[in-house]
Design a protein around this motif. Structure first.
Motif, PDB file in Angstrom:
ATOM      1  N   VAL A   1      58.925   8.746  57.484  1.00  0.00           N
ATOM      2  CA  VAL A   1      59.950   7.747  57.198  1.00  0.00           C
ATOM      3  C   VAL A   1      59.628   7.045  55.878  1.00  0.00           C
ATOM      4  CG1 VAL A   1      60.629   7.344  59.594  1.00  0.00           C
ATOM      5  CG2 VAL A   1      58.797   5.972  58.591  1.00  0.00           C
ATOM      6  N   PHE A   2      60.670   6.613  55.201  1.00  0.00           N
ATOM      7  CA  PHE A   2      60.527   5.962  53.909  1.00  0.00           C
ATOM      8  C   PHE A   2      61.197   4.596  53.978  1.00  0.00           C
ATOM      9  CE2 PHE A   2      60.959  10.546  53.429  1.00  0.00           C
ATOM     10  CZ  PHE A   2      59.838  10.881  52.685  1.00  0.00           C
ATOM     11  N   PRO A   3      60.500   3.532  53.553  1.00  0.00           N
ATOM     12  CA  PRO A   3      61.126   2.213  53.556  1.00  0.00           C
ATOM     13  C   PRO A   3      62.246   2.133  52.513  1.00  0.00           C
ATOM     14  CG  PRO A   3      58.938   2.099  52.561  1.00  0.00           C
ATOM     15  CD  PRO A   3      59.119   3.502  53.072  1.00  0.00           C
TER      16      PRO A   3
ATOM     17  N   THR B   1      64.285   5.179  56.312  1.00  0.00           N
ATOM     18  CA  THR B   1      65.135   6.364  56.354  1.00  0.00           C
ATOM     19  C   THR B   1      64.267   7.587  56.591  1.00  0.00           C
ATOM     20  OG1 THR B   1      66.846   7.626  55.205  1.00  0.00           O
ATOM     21  CG2 THR B   1      65.027   6.839  53.849  1.00  0.00           C
ATOM     22  N   GLU B   2      64.831   8.586  57.228  1.00  0.00           N
ATOM     23  CA  GLU B   2      64.151   9.870  57.389  1.00  0.00           C
ATOM     24  C   GLU B   2      64.720  10.904  56.429  1.00  0.00           C
ATOM     25  OE1 GLU B   2      63.962  11.086  61.476  1.00  0.00           O
ATOM     26  OE2 GLU B   2      63.177   9.148  62.120  1.00  0.00           O
ATOM     27  N   VAL B   3      65.694  10.466  55.601  1.00  0.00           N
ATOM     28  CA  VAL B   3      66.265  11.361  54.594  1.00  0.00           C
ATOM     29  C   VAL B   3      65.172  11.673  53.568  1.00  0.00           C
ATOM     30  CG1 VAL B   3      67.999  11.532  52.755  1.00  0.00           C
ATOM     31  CG2 VAL B   3      68.578  10.392  54.913  1.00  0.00           C
ATOM     32  N   THR B   4      64.990  12.943  53.256  1.00  0.00           N
ATOM     33  CA  THR B   4      63.956  13.295  52.275  1.00  0.00           C
ATOM     34  C   THR B   4      64.441  12.975  50.864  1.00  0.00           C
ATOM     35  OG1 THR B   4      64.769  15.539  51.933  1.00  0.00           O
ATOM     36  CG2 THR B   4      63.144  15.207  53.722  1.00  0.00           C
ATOM     37  N   GLU B   5      63.485  12.839  49.950  1.00  0.00           N
ATOM     38  CA  GLU B   5      63.843  12.534  48.562  1.00  0.00           C
ATOM     39  C   GLU B   5      64.719  13.635  47.969  1.00  0.00           C
ATOM     40  OE1 GLU B   5      61.741  11.122  44.389  1.00  0.00           O
ATOM     41  OE2 GLU B   5      60.480  11.606  46.112  1.00  0.00           O
ATOM     42  N   GLU B   6      64.419  14.886  48.324  1.00  0.00           N
ATOM     43  CA  GLU B   6      65.197  16.020  47.806  1.00  0.00           C
ATOM     44  C   GLU B   6      66.661  15.928  48.233  1.00  0.00           C
ATOM     45  OE1 GLU B   6      64.944  20.923  47.728  1.00  0.00           O
ATOM     46  OE2 GLU B   6      63.763  19.788  49.183  1.00  0.00           O
TER      47      GLU B   6
END
Length: 169
Positions: A7-9, A78-83
């Protein structure tokens, strides 16, 4: 940690473009209190992303000429990847958020951050930010100023414009 559950803040950076002047002058000029003229951006994956008169841009957090934000709001993770996110931004940059589509009232940096925040976290940005244009336009002075304000394109210097050519190296 399991690679699949990364996960990404996600943070919302809020800047008062008037640097406190709106708070002082709005009661006199508009007959109502505005706390600021808001520019917002999304900070995720160690970058700050925003929309302005040149399109979608990115920079290191706090890296535009505006300096550090006045307020930082945690929007969650978010669990959306950077790509996937960069592909999403590329498609937005080629369609809805091309530079020439920028409109100070209807289609601005806050419209962009609100849409991106929902894509990443399912949450909207605070309504006092998205409601600002209609609050200004609901005043007689706001109506008089509208043609001038509509011609203003805000694009804080210091960002790198994101477009499809940059992304696929």
């Amino acid at each position: 940690m399991d690679r699949n559950s990364t996960v990404f803040p996600v943070q919302l950076y809020i800047y008062d473009l008037s640097r406190g002047m709106a708070r002082q002058l709005s009661p006199i000029m508009l007959g109502k209190q505005l706390d600021g003229i808001w520019h917002t951006s999304i900070v995720v994956y160690g970058e700050e992303f925003f929309f302005g008169g040149v399109g979608i841009s990115s920079c290191p957090p706090g890296g535009t000429m505006l300096g550090p934000p006045d307020t930082v709001v945690d929007l969650g993770n978010t669990e959306v990847t950077e790509e996937i996110f960069m592909d999403y931004l590329s498609s937005l940059g080629e369609t809805t958020y091309r530079g020439e589509r920028y409109r100070l009232f209807e289609h601005n940096c806050n419209t962009f951050t609100n849409e991106v925040a929902q894509f990443l976290t399912g949450r909207k940005i605070p309504s006092y930010i998205t409601d600002l244009p209609s609050e200004v336009l609901s005043t007689p002075f706001g109506q008089v100023l509208r043609p001038i304000l509509d011609s203003i394109h805000i694009a804080p210097p210091g960002g790198n414009v994101i477009n499809s050519q940059n992304n696929h190296s």
